[in-house]
Motif scaffolding. Structure first.
Motif, PDB file in Angstrom:
ATOM      1  N   ASN A 190       0.734  -1.300  -0.044  1.00 52.70           N
ATOM      2  CA  ASN A 190       0.104   0.044   0.031  1.00 52.70           C
ATOM      3  C   ASN A 190       0.777   1.213   0.068  1.00 52.70           C
ATOM      4  O   ASN A 190       1.926   1.163   0.626  1.00 52.70           O
ATOM      5  CB  ASN A 190      -1.068  -0.177   1.250  1.00 52.70           C
ATOM      6  N   HIS A 191       0.273   2.231  -0.573  1.00 55.13           N
ATOM      7  CA  HIS A 191       1.056   3.686  -0.397  1.00 55.13           C
ATOM      8  C   HIS A 191       0.347   4.526   0.358  1.00 55.13           C
ATOM      9  O   HIS A 191      -0.874   4.759   0.156  1.00 55.13           O
ATOM     10  CB  HIS A 191       1.142   4.257  -1.993  1.00 55.13           C
ATOM     11  N   SER A 192       0.949   5.101   1.285  1.00 51.75           N
ATOM     12  CA  SER A 192       0.583   6.080   2.368  1.00 51.75           C
ATOM     13  C   SER A 192       1.142   7.380   2.266  1.00 51.75           C
ATOM     14  O   SER A 192       2.377   7.496   2.134  1.00 51.75           O
ATOM     15  CB  SER A 192       0.778   5.497   3.673  1.00 51.75           C
ATOM     16  N   ARG A 193       0.278   8.556   2.625  1.00 49.09           N
ATOM     17  CA  ARG A 193       0.878   9.780   2.762  1.00 49.09           C
ATOM     18  C   ARG A 193       0.379  10.298   3.939  1.00 49.09           C
ATOM     19  O   ARG A 193      -0.740  10.197   4.344  1.00 49.09           O
ATOM     20  CB  ARG A 193       0.530  10.605   1.404  1.00 49.09           C
ATOM     21  N   LEU A 194       1.364  10.903   4.787  1.00 48.93           N
ATOM     22  CA  LEU A 194       0.921  11.599   6.127  1.00 48.93           C
ATOM     23  C   LEU A 194       1.291  13.094   6.082  1.00 48.93           C
ATOM     24  O   LEU A 194       2.516  13.255   5.712  1.00 48.93           O
ATOM     25  CB  LEU A 194       1.451  10.858   7.275  1.00 48.93           C
ATOM     26  N   VAL A 195       0.418  13.915   6.303  1.00 48.38           N
ATOM     27  CA  VAL A 195       0.505  15.298   6.383  1.00 48.38           C
ATOM     28  C   VAL A 195       0.409  15.863   7.834  1.00 48.38           C
ATOM     29  O   VAL A 195      -0.713  15.661   8.107  1.00 48.38           O
ATOM     30  CB  VAL A 195      -0.111  16.052   5.300  1.00 48.38           C
ATOM     31  N   VAL A 196       1.424  16.417   8.397  1.00 48.07           N
ATOM     32  CA  VAL A 196       0.936  17.213   9.913  1.00 48.07           C
ATOM     33  C   VAL A 196       1.643  18.488   9.535  1.00 48.07           C
ATOM     34  O   VAL A 196       2.558  18.851   9.425  1.00 48.07           O
ATOM     35  CB  VAL A 196       1.943  16.480  10.859  1.00 48.07           C
ATOM     36  N   LYS A 197       0.667  19.479   9.804  1.00 52.41           N
ATOM     37  CA  LYS A 197       0.926  20.933   9.767  1.00 52.41           C
ATOM     38  C   LYS A 197       0.230  21.725  10.929  1.00 52.41           C
ATOM     39  O   LYS A 197      -1.148  21.660  11.029  1.00 52.41           O
ATOM     40  CB  LYS A 197       0.704  21.462   8.662  1.00 52.41           C
ATOM     41  N   LEU A 205      -4.290   7.145   1.815  1.00 50.07           N
ATOM     42  CA  LEU A 205      -4.031   5.493   1.504  1.00 50.07           C
ATOM     43  C   LEU A 205      -4.393   5.275   0.119  1.00 50.07           C
ATOM     44  O   LEU A 205      -5.456   5.522  -0.155  1.00 50.07           O
ATOM     45  CB  LEU A 205      -4.940   4.704   2.576  1.00 50.07           C
ATOM     46  N   ASN A 206      -3.313   4.804  -0.639  1.00 49.39           N
ATOM     47  CA  ASN A 206      -3.571   4.571  -1.998  1.00 49.39           C
ATOM     48  C   ASN A 206      -4.131   5.601  -2.729  1.00 49.39           C
ATOM     49  O   ASN A 206      -5.124   5.458  -3.531  1.00 49.39           O
ATOM     50  CB  ASN A 206      -4.249   3.159  -2.188  1.00 49.39           C
TER      51      ASN A 206
END
Length: 267
Positions: A190-197, A205-206
């Protein structure tokens, strides 16, 4: 095939190959400020488990992946050596059948747990360990990480998924549920991306934004109080999350789990 078409096809193949290379950055990513978190071969940028005393046997490097292992002697996450405040992070992961893992961020504390007492609830053990911290690093036991978790899970076979959607893959664990199940079949990456600002977080997720929320959301306080008790130090840290520059960790939850293509850029 004409000479021109052959050259064009070769050029396209080269681009696709470059884009598909694991644990590397493209020129465009480098210019955009992305940095590799894992080179596919070493623990550079991470707390090396083998260098701890006693050594940690919960992780290995396998086929270009950071891999968590079951049956570790000392249950402990794998932590970055660098601290991160506002950031965007991407990573690929796959989980074993019935497996459980996660990526923790905005980590507020790490506590080595006191020896388990018969019949003691896990949360009571953590709360007691926070009040009376042990100073040794035992050969057996567990270090608990107090922070926020991007959940990695086999939604179909892990019993934690049945406790509620806020325990399923892509969730802000125990707090915010994913908008949908966007996972691929177990065994696939799976491909995940996490953004914290600031206090805002996005979990992707995908290609699907499954969480768009705030660490100050009522669900954070509600979930923390229900699990830890509103008078506990853990609750206080999760609700106020005073530390903004923090480590990131890959969780070892007693399952085989694989992580690669970890990259990050500061915002």
């Amino acid at each position: 095939m004409t000479h021109v078409l052959r050259i064009t096809a070769l050029a396209c193949a080269a681009v696709l190959t470059a884009a598909a290379a694991d644990n590397q950055l493209t020129a465009q990513e480098k210019s955009a400020g992305w940095r590799l978190m894992f080179d596919g071969k070493t623990y550079g940028g991470w707390e090396d488990p083998a260098r701890k005393v006693p050594p940690d046997n919960g992780f290995t490097i396998e086929d270009g992946c950071l891999k968590s292992l079951p049956h570790q002697t000392l249950n402990q996450d794998l932590f970055t050596t660098a601290l991160y405040g506002d950031f965007e992070m991407e990573f690929d992961w796959k989980i074993s059948p019935g497996g459980n893992s996660g990526v923790k961020y905005r980590i507020q504390d790490r506590v080595m747990l006191a020896d388990e007492k018969p019949g003691q609830k896990f949360e009571d053990r953590v709360n007691a360990s926070m009040k009376n911290r042990r100073k040794d690093r035992p050969a057996k036991g567990q270090e608990y990480v107090i922070g926020f978790e991007y959940q990695v899970l086999d939604n179909a076979k892990n019993p934690d998924a049945l406790r509620g959607t806020n325990h399923q893959a892509g969730a802000l664990y125990d707090m915010l549920s994913p908008l949908k199940d966007a996972t691929k079949p177990v065994g696939e990456f799976n491909h995940s991306r996490l953004v914290v600002k600031g206090d805002t977080v996005e979990h992707w997720l995908n290609g699907v934004k499954v969480v768009d929320g705030s660490l100050n959301a009522p669900e954070v306080a509600k979930g923390s109080a229900a699990r830890w008790g509103a008078d506990s130090q853990v609750y206080e840290l999760l609700v106020k999350h005073p530390k903004k520059e923090c480590q990131i960790s890959i969780q070892n939850h007693g399952s085989d789990a694989w992580f690669k293509n970890l990259k990050i850029r500061k915002l």
